[in-house]
Scaffold this motif. Structure first.
Motif, PDB file in Angstrom:
ATOM      1  N   TRP A 164       0.820  -1.208   0.000  1.00 55.52           N
ATOM      2  CA  TRP A 164       0.000   0.000   0.000  1.00 55.52           C
ATOM      3  C   TRP A 164       0.855   1.259   0.000  1.00 55.52           C
ATOM      4  N   VAL A 165       0.232   2.332  -0.484  1.00 57.41           N
ATOM      5  CA  VAL A 165       0.830   3.662  -0.485  1.00 57.41           C
ATOM      6  C   VAL A 165       0.123   4.496   0.566  1.00 57.41           C
ATOM      7  N   PRO A 172       1.858  11.641  -1.897  1.00 60.42           N
ATOM      8  CA  PRO A 172       2.325  10.329  -1.460  1.00 60.42           C
ATOM      9  C   PRO A 172       3.604  10.422  -0.631  1.00 60.42           C
ATOM     10  N   ARG A 173       3.663   9.582   0.398  1.00 63.34           N
ATOM     11  CA  ARG A 173       4.789   9.614   1.328  1.00 63.34           C
ATOM     12  C   ARG A 173       5.599   8.330   1.338  1.00 63.34           C
ATOM     13  N   THR A 261       8.755  -0.442   5.078  1.00 63.46           N
ATOM     14  CA  THR A 261       8.205   0.788   4.511  1.00 63.46           C
ATOM     15  C   THR A 261       9.339   1.620   3.937  1.00 63.46           C
ATOM     16  N   VAL A 262       9.141   2.097   2.706  1.00 62.73           N
ATOM     17  CA  VAL A 262      10.156   2.833   1.957  1.00 62.73           C
ATOM     18  C   VAL A 262       9.561   4.153   1.497  1.00 62.73           C
ATOM     19  N   ARG A 263      10.383   5.182   1.437  1.00 62.25           N
ATOM     20  CA  ARG A 263       9.882   6.477   0.975  1.00 62.25           C
ATOM     21  C   ARG A 263       9.383   6.380  -0.471  1.00 62.25           C
ATOM     22  N   ARG A 271      11.441   7.513 -11.720  1.00 60.14           N
ATOM     23  CA  ARG A 271      12.538   8.078 -10.940  1.00 60.14           C
ATOM     24  C   ARG A 271      13.456   6.961 -10.493  1.00 60.14           C
ATOM     25  N   ARG A 272      14.680   7.287 -10.299  1.00 60.20           N
ATOM     26  CA  ARG A 272      15.663   6.305  -9.894  1.00 60.20           C
ATOM     27  C   ARG A 272      15.679   6.171  -8.382  1.00 60.20           C
ATOM     28  N   GLY A 273      15.823   4.918  -7.883  1.00 59.62           N
ATOM     29  CA  GLY A 273      15.890   4.707  -6.456  1.00 59.62           C
ATOM     30  C   GLY A 273      17.223   5.030  -5.881  1.00 59.62           C
TER      31      GLY A 273
END
Length: 273
Positions: A164-165, A172-173, A261-263, A271-273
Motif C-alpha cells: 500500500w501507499v 504520497p509519502r 516501509t520505503v519512501r 525516478r531512480r531509487g
C-alpha cells in the motif's frame, strides 16, 4: 395552485462498482500498520472519523477497522462507503454506535463540516487505468482533515500479501510491503500485489523493479538466517536494504511483523531509487 417544487436529483457517486470481493481479516496487516503509525494523529485529532472506502459485498472490513482503531482511540467513528446501493442496504444490519454506512464514491460523502482523519481504500483502484490514479488520489486527499492519511493498496483474497501507499494532504509519502512471511519464496513475490500506480512499473529501468531485485538479492544473502525462521531472514534482508541506501523509514519493530516501509520518492514511477 402553484406547481410542486422541482426535485433536484442527488449527485451521482464518483467511481465504478468494484468486484466486491471481501473476507474477514483480509485487511488486518494494513489495519495493524495504520494503528501503529497513525495512532498518534488519531488520538490528537478533534474529530476522529475514518472512512472505509469501497468495503465490498460484505461489511467485515469496516467492522474490523472500527474495532482496531477504537483500541487506539475509543471514540473513533467509521463510515463505510460503497458505490453500490445494494451493498449499503446489506450492511445496514451491522450499523451501530460509531459505525455507519453511506452510498457514495470518491467524493467521500460525509455531513457538512466533517473531514476524515483516515481514508482507507483497499482493492478499489485495481480495476482503473494507471493514468486515472493520480486524479483519484488528489480527490481523496482533498477530503482529508489536517494531519489526515489516505492509505491505498492491494492485497490477496485472504490478506497474506499486501502493498500500500500512504498519502497525506501533501501527496504520497511511503510504500509498505507486508506479508505472512511463511508464504514467500522471495520478496518479489509481492510484485503481484503492487498498487495500480506501481504494478505496471515493475520492469527494468523503473525504481520499483530495482528495489524488488535488490530485495531478492538481500533475501538470498540472508539465507544463512533461514534456520532461525523466515522472520529473522526478513529482518536481516531489510537491514541490508537500508544499509545499501534504500530509504527504509521504519525499524525492526515493524520488520518483525513482516513489513518494510520505503519512501515514495525512491519508488515513484520514472525516478531512480
Amino acid at each position: 395552485m402553484p406547481p410542486p417544487p422541482r426535485r433536484i436529483p442527488a449527485a451521482r457517486p464518483v467511481g465504478s462498482v468494484t468486484r466486491g470481493t471481501t473476507n474477514p481479516n483480509r485487511l488486518r496487516r494494513m489495519d495493524r500498520w495504520i494503528a501503529a503509525t497513525h495512532g498518534a494523529a488519531l488520538r490528537r485529532c478533534a474529530d476522529p472519523v475514518a472512512v472505509d472506502l469501497g468495503y465490498g459485498a460484505a461489511p467485515w472490513t469496516a467492522v474490523e477497522l472500527l474495532t482496531r482503531l477504537r483500541a487506539v482511540r475509543p471514540d473513533t467513528e467509521v463510515v463505510g462507503i460503497e458505490i453500490d446501493p445494494s451493498r449499503v442496504a446489506a450492511a445496514e444490519p451491522y450499523a451501530r454506535q460509531g459505525l455507519t454506512f453511506a452510498h457514495g464514491g470518491f467524493e467521500v460523502p460525509l455531513p457538512a463540516g466533517r473531514r476524515p482523519v483516515l481514508i482507507r481504500a483497499a482493492n478499489v483502484l485495481r480495476q482503473y487505468d494507471e493514468d486515472q490514479v493520480g486524479a483519484v488520489w488528489d480527490r481523496l486527499r482533498s477530503r482529508l482533515a489536517p494531519g489526515g492519511l489516505l492509505v491505498e493498496g492491494t492485497c490477496d483474497e485472504i490478506g497474506r500479501r499486501h502493498v500500500w501507499v500512504a498519502l497525506g494532504p501533501d501527496g504520497p509519502r511511503t510504500v509498505t510491503f507486508a506479508a505472512r512471511l511463511a508464504t514467500l519464496s522471495r520478496p518479489s513475490d509481492l510484485a503481484e500485489r503492487l498498487p495500480k500506480a506501481l504494478i505496471h512499473r515493475n520492469v527494468p529501468g523503473e525504481p520499483v523493479h530495482s528495489f524488488l531485485a535488490d530485495f531478492d538479492r538481500a533475501w538470498a544473502a540472508a539465507a544463512p538466517f533461514a534456520p532461525l525462521g523466515a522472520r529473522q531472514r526478513w529482518i536481516r534482508a531489510v537491514r541490508s536494504l537500508a544499509d545499501s541506501g534504500w530509504p527504509v523509514t521504519d525499524n525492526p519493530t515493524r520488520w518483525r511483523q513482516g513489513e518494510v516501509t520505503v519512501r515514495w520518492a525512491a519508488l515513484a514511477p520514472g525516478r531512480r531509487g
